[in-house]
Every structure is written in C-alpha cells, then in structure tokens.
Design a protein around this motif. Sequence first.
Motif, short mmCIF file in Angstrom:
data_model
loop_
_atom_site.label_atom_id
_atom_site.label_comp_id
_atom_site.label_asym_id
_atom_site.label_seq_id
_atom_site.Cartn_x
_atom_site.Cartn_y
_atom_site.Cartn_z
N CYS A 1 0.84 -1.20 0.00
CA CYS A 1 0.00 0.00 0.00
C CYS A 1 0.87 1.25 0.00
CB CYS A 1 -0.92 0.01 1.21
SG CYS A 1 -2.22 -1.21 1.12
N ARG A 2 1.94 1.21 0.80
CA ARG A 2 2.86 2.36 0.83
C ARG A 2 3.48 2.57 -0.56
NH1 ARG A 2 8.05 3.72 0.92
NH2 ARG A 2 8.73 1.58 0.63
N LEU A 3 3.89 1.44 -1.17
CA LEU A 3 4.51 1.54 -2.50
C LEU A 3 3.55 2.11 -3.53
CD1 LEU A 3 6.57 -1.72 -2.97
CD2 LEU A 3 7.35 0.59 -3.40
N ILE A 4 2.28 1.67 -3.47
CA ILE A 4 1.29 2.18 -4.44
C ILE A 4 1.20 3.69 -4.33
CG2 ILE A 4 -1.19 2.23 -4.92
CD1 ILE A 4 -1.18 -0.81 -4.29
N ARG A 5 1.19 4.19 -3.08
CA ARG A 5 1.12 5.64 -2.89
C ARG A 5 2.35 6.33 -3.47
NH1 ARG A 5 -1.90 4.96 1.81
NH2 ARG A 5 -0.02 4.44 2.97
N VAL A 6 3.53 5.78 -3.19
CA VAL A 6 4.77 6.38 -3.69
C VAL A 6 4.80 6.34 -5.22
CG1 VAL A 6 7.28 6.20 -3.69
CG2 VAL A 6 6.02 5.77 -1.60
N LEU A 7 4.37 5.22 -5.78
CA LEU A 7 4.38 5.08 -7.25
C LEU A 7 3.46 6.12 -7.88
CD1 LEU A 7 4.26 1.20 -7.55
CD2 LEU A 7 6.12 2.65 -8.34
N LEU A 8 2.30 6.33 -7.26
CA LEU A 8 1.35 7.30 -7.83
C LEU A 8 1.87 8.72 -7.69
CD1 LEU A 8 -2.05 5.79 -6.68
CD2 LEU A 8 -1.14 5.87 -8.99
N GLU A 9 2.57 8.99 -6.58
CA GLU A 9 3.13 10.33 -6.38
C GLU A 9 4.20 10.62 -7.42
OE1 GLU A 9 4.58 10.49 -2.37
OE2 GLU A 9 2.53 10.37 -1.59
N THR A 10 4.96 9.58 -7.78
CA THR A 10 6.09 9.79 -8.68
C THR A 10 5.79 9.29 -10.09
OG1 THR A 10 7.01 7.67 -8.03
CG2 THR A 10 7.79 9.59 -6.82
N LEU A 11 4.50 9.22 -10.44
CA LEU A 11 4.11 8.71 -11.75
C LEU A 11 4.65 9.63 -12.85
CD1 LEU A 11 2.31 6.60 -13.24
CD2 LEU A 11 0.47 8.25 -13.11
N PRO A 12 5.59 9.14 -13.68
CA PRO A 12 6.15 10.01 -14.71
C PRO A 12 5.14 10.23 -15.84
CG PRO A 12 7.47 8.01 -14.38
CD PRO A 12 6.15 7.79 -13.74
N GLU A 13 5.29 11.36 -16.53
CA GLU A 13 4.46 11.61 -17.71
C GLU A 13 5.11 10.95 -18.92
OE1 GLU A 13 1.53 13.10 -17.89
OE2 GLU A 13 1.55 13.38 -15.71
N GLY A 14 4.36 10.84 -19.98
CA GLY A 14 4.98 10.38 -21.23
C GLY A 14 4.27 9.22 -21.87
N ALA A 15 4.97 8.63 -22.85
CA ALA A 15 4.37 7.60 -23.69
C ALA A 15 4.18 6.31 -22.90
CB ALA A 15 5.26 7.34 -24.89
N LEU A 16 3.36 5.41 -23.47
CA LEU A 16 3.10 4.12 -22.82
C LEU A 16 3.83 2.98 -23.50
CD1 LEU A 16 -0.75 4.21 -22.17
CD2 LEU A 16 1.08 4.64 -20.55
N GLN A 17 4.18 3.17 -24.77
CA GLN A 17 4.78 2.05 -25.51
C GLN A 17 5.96 2.50 -26.36
OE1 GLN A 17 1.82 -0.02 -27.83
NE2 GLN A 17 0.43 -0.19 -26.09
N THR A 18 6.85 1.55 -26.56
CA THR A 18 7.94 1.74 -27.53
C THR A 18 7.74 0.70 -28.61
OG1 THR A 18 9.27 1.96 -25.55
CG2 THR A 18 10.43 2.14 -27.64
N ARG A 19 8.18 1.00 -29.81
CA ARG A 19 8.02 0.03 -30.89
C ARG A 19 8.92 -1.17 -30.68
NH1 ARG A 19 5.29 0.13 -35.52
NH2 ARG A 19 6.46 -1.19 -36.93
#
Lengths: 143, 555
Positions: free
Chosen positions: B430-448
């Motif tokens: 649960c702590r990790l989920i919060r940290v991951l959401l706080e530090t969610l980077p912007e940008g693309a979802l896929q690479t070719r």
Amino acid sequence: MRITTILGDMLRALVRRPMTQAYPAVRRDAPSRLRGQLHWDPEKCTGCCLCVKDCPADAIEMITLDKAARRFVLRYHADRCAFCAQCVQNCRFKCLSMSSDQWELAAKDKEPFTVYYGSEEDIHALLEKCAARADQALPAAEP
Amino acid sequence: MTETSRLLEQAAQITTPWGKSFTAPEANRLDVVIDANDLPAAAAALNAACWGYLAAITGLDRGADDGRIEALYHFCAGAAVAALRVTTPRAEARLPSICAAYPSASIFERELSEMLGVTFVGTPDVTPLFLPEDWSPDAYPLRKDIDLSQPNTVPVRPPPTNGENGKHFIIPIGPQHPALKEPGHFEFSVAGETVIGATVRLGYAHRGIEKAVEQRNWVQDLYLLERICGICSHIHATAYCLGVEKLAEVTVPPRAETIRTLFAELERLHSHMLWLGVAAHEAGFDTLFMAAWRDRETVMDLLEQISGNRVHYSVNVLGGVKFDLEPQHIDALLNGAAFIEERARYYFDLVNHDPLFNRRTRGVGVMTAEQAETIGVVGPTARGSGIVRDVRVEAPYLAYTRCPVEPIVETDGDLAARFSVRIRELLESCRLIRVLLETLPEGALQTRMPRRIRAGEAISRVEAPRGELFYFVKSGGGEMPERIHARTPTLCNLASALILSIGRPLADIPMILVGVDPCFSCNDRTATIHTADGSAEDETWTWERLRRYGIEATR
C-alpha cells in the motif's frame, strides 16, 4: 491475548447489506474499459492481417473477397477469444474495438459464437461461396 | 553495481580451477563453461563459499546438427547471476548430479531428465516429475525433434508410491479432494496421528506451455505465459516482457514501467489476501476467510476498472503497457490502498492476538534459517525464516529502482511468522502504491518492438507474490523464441512443506501446506519423498491407545 477482536467485525456484518450482487436480477453496468465482444469496422481496414497474425487464440479470420476493392469479411470466434485486446493494439487504423456492454456471451450451442463482420452483401456472398464449396465436397449422390 | 561486480569476480575466482571460458552476456551475469565431469566439484566449491543459491537448471536442446544438450546451472547472489554451462552428447545424455552439494537440485534434475532425456548419475530420485504415468519414457517433450503428431503414450505404469506400502498406514489425499483447491495427490504415512512420511505427485495441471511457446510468435507467447497462473498472471507476463525487451534492446518508457510496477503490487495485494483467506479457512477460522475475501474484492474492482479484467488484466504488451491511468483511477487507487491498509492492520492484530488462532500457528511448521537455505525456499516463506530474499530489494527492476522496497522479514520461522510477513507486506505494498502514484512520470506508454528478436539469451528475475520468479529466454533471431524456461516459486517452496510436516500431527498438515502458499498450476511439477528415519513405532494401535493418544496430543 484477546478473543474479541473479530466480534466487532461480525456484528457490523450482521446489520450490513450483503456484499454480493443480485445478478442477474440486477444488471449493473460494467466498467467502461471492460473487454467484451470484439467489433470490427470495415470502413478503414486495409486487410493487413496484423490482428490475425498476433491473435494468441486464433479467434480472428480475415477473408479477402476482393483486395483491390477492399472487400473483406472478418469472422470472429468469440468462444476462442481470450479477450486480451492485442488485436486492438495492433490495428493501425483503429478498426477494432472491444465492447464494454456485450459481455454476456454464454450460449447453449456453438453457432452464436461465430460472428461475421462486414457489409451485408459481402457476408452474403461469402456464405454462398462456403455453401457451394460444401456441396462440392459432398460425394455425388446415387441416382 | 560495484557489489554485483565484486560478487561476479568472486564467482569467477571460485570456479577458476574448472572454467574453460568466462563470458559476461550482461553486466550482472557471468557464464562459466566447464566440463561436465567437473560439475559436482564446481557446485560444491560455490556451496562451500556460500556464494548465492541454486535458482534453476535450464536445459537446452542444441539440435541434431550440434548433437549436444546443454544445461545451465543458474546461481543467484544479490543481483548477480552466475551460470555453470555444461554440455553432453545428445545420443547419450549423461550428467553428474549436484544433489550432494545442493539437495534442492533434485527437483530440477528430475525435470530435466524427463523433459530432455538427460540421465543424472547419483541423483536420489528418478521418478517422473510432471509427465503423466502413461507418457512414453523414451519421448522427451522439450527435444526439438520430438514428433508431437504421435500420442507418445504407453500402457499405464503403476503410480509411484513411497515404497512403504504395507508397513505404515497411508492416507491418500487428492488429486480431487474437497480440502484441496487445486489438483495434487498427497500420501501421508502416519504412525498414529503423527506424520512420518510425505509424498506428493503433481502434474495434473501440466499443460506443456514451455513446449507450446516454441511454436508461437513472441506476441502470442505473452498471453500464453500470462495464463501459467491466474493469481500471478501479470508477473509472469512482466518477467517475459523484461527478458524479451532486454534481448531486443528496447527501453520501456518510465510511465509504462511505473504502471507495470503498480499492477504487480496490486497483484501482490490480492494474492496475499486470497492466501490469508485460504489459510484462515484451513485453520477453521471461516469468519476471517469471508472477511479477507470480501475485502479483496476492493482490489479486484480496481484492477477491473483500470484494465477491464479482474484476472487476466493483460496490461503488458511487448514494449510497454496498454492502459493509462486517468485522474479518477488515481483517486480510486489511493482510496483502495487506504482501505486495504486499515484492514491489514486489523488482520495483523487479529492473527497475532487471537488465542485460538495462535494455537494453530505459533510454533507450527518451524523452519530455521539454515533449513530454509538448504531447501532453497524463496519469497515470503524464506522471509518468515529470517532470510532477506526479495528480488525487488536485491536486484531492483522496473520502478523499484526509483522507489526502493523495504524487505519484510520475521525470524521465528513458524506459521505465525509467515502470516506476519504476508500481512506486513500488504502494508508495504500500500505504501509503495502511494509512492508510485506520487512519482508517476508523464509520457508515452509504448515503444516500438521489432517482430524478430535479436539472437541471444536473457535472464529476468522478478518477485512474484509467492517468491522469486525466474525466466530464461533464448532467441534464435526469428519471430518465435527458441526456448523459454520459467522456474516458478512454488517449485522451490513445496519441498519445505513436506519436510516440515514430518513429526507433526495430521491436523496440522493443511495449515503447513497452505503456509507456503502453493500454486499448483504455476508449479505443476514435483513428486518428492521424505521419510523421517527410524521413527516406526508399534504398528498396531488399540482403540483405547489411539483415543488416549488423541487426547494427549491435543491437550
């Protein structure tokens, strides 16, 4: 050491409504991203077959009636489909989508699981062709 | 990385007397080619130096032209992976066993011997591992030239027994049994009420996935491998993706990495809660079972909301992820994490303070740290015995490199410790989920991704809810993989349950079994025999004696 910890939870559960849903009496809307039956829009399809190539379950068949005139029929086998949406990802022309509404796919026989997509006359032409081929394959009837 | 290179240097030093060539295919890997006859000596040297643990043995059929079968013995220490590579002629495949140094190798050697037809000299157990009884002993499924158009079956051989028939009372359980949630066949030899021997025969859910992936393309394999397990579907797909992306030299966008990690943690949440329910049920605490599964639905609903599916979320594609997080998803995730956190605290309190429940868990199935090392357990089962073994900590991957994980370790080694570890891991997730959401980077979802993957071998290790998941991916440069080997955590952990059940009353067995969180469809491999030596008492018990024994044993 105490034994009462769970009692509070049990008492609260007594007065709370059941957690289970009353489906099928009450049919709630599925989440908007739910992956249900596949849909194909023939308008923009170029017949590249990338969707067919990567389907892990062999659930899509692309039947070319006339490549130059872009006449294709897509035969979708819902009973084989794994609902992974890889075909939707693969399509560069956004022809494929998965319905969030059509997910009650159970049936009593296999027939409803084969779905044809395409223009009506193309599907008709294809089915006629199939029927003709099936006739040929039959051994000649005794006179 | 300095620690890793130091470890690799050390491994090279240890194996120098036998090594014919040393290569480093990746920064954290070392491949040592040795002569097959030197294998036991080299393994013993690694064991004596306490260098890591045996993670897996991968067998490769190099084809009729090459005429050899290659075996890779993967040892892991921290982020470092050292592989001893040996070859043996295909026509007469024969390798010395390393069970003297690593008893846990027995299972891997049996897998290799039935799948690739390698005879292991000196291995303690040669019974079939997960192929059915009527499978031909001369048909090796993972050899490249096997004819799969044939049924490859022979008249049914007698099923393996623990060799004690007629001597002790044997209680058979399964493969179909109301107490088992998945198919497995157990035979417990009992003296009175005490278990003195335990065997298990699995393979009832074996589907030949490792062979099937060789006949499908890279993208199709993703979905096949995802279906190895229903509970840890995402982590199987992630391990595979990481391996293939490494081979293709593709870098996944940071946002996709975080989303993958987020799903892995959500998966850990629902897996641990499912386990908590099952474990409580085995202890007869059905209120906790219902409560845990009711609360688990919160996580399932979140998964369904974000990905569109509860079980096979199919979030991964090669080169990234399919689904993005919208603001409403982030809110729902934060609320969900807060709710689970509150419930996890409550469960922790409950399992540690309920006196009745504690009588089923405290001091039951105790595994010392030394035992855990010898058996080679992984994941929460190892962490309950005081061993810090968590791939997220030792060899961080995906977003764990940016958001470090605090390893959860308990030292008691009993069932209560395994409960504590898993419930505390809920809090950590649960702590990790919060940290991951706080530090969610912007940008693309896929690479070719290229359709053909560059030839080579990659190893990817990830932490599944049940422990380390090890993938070996080999490409020949084509559209299909040449070999994929998955070593699942249950394969390492199940032997511990059998060893720990010896000497315990029969009533503790379901709890001890479930304590390792076994996943048969993940694992589906073993048939192991463990017997306590010299424990045979009087073989006939009178009713009065049995009754008295029952009263005394549970007093």
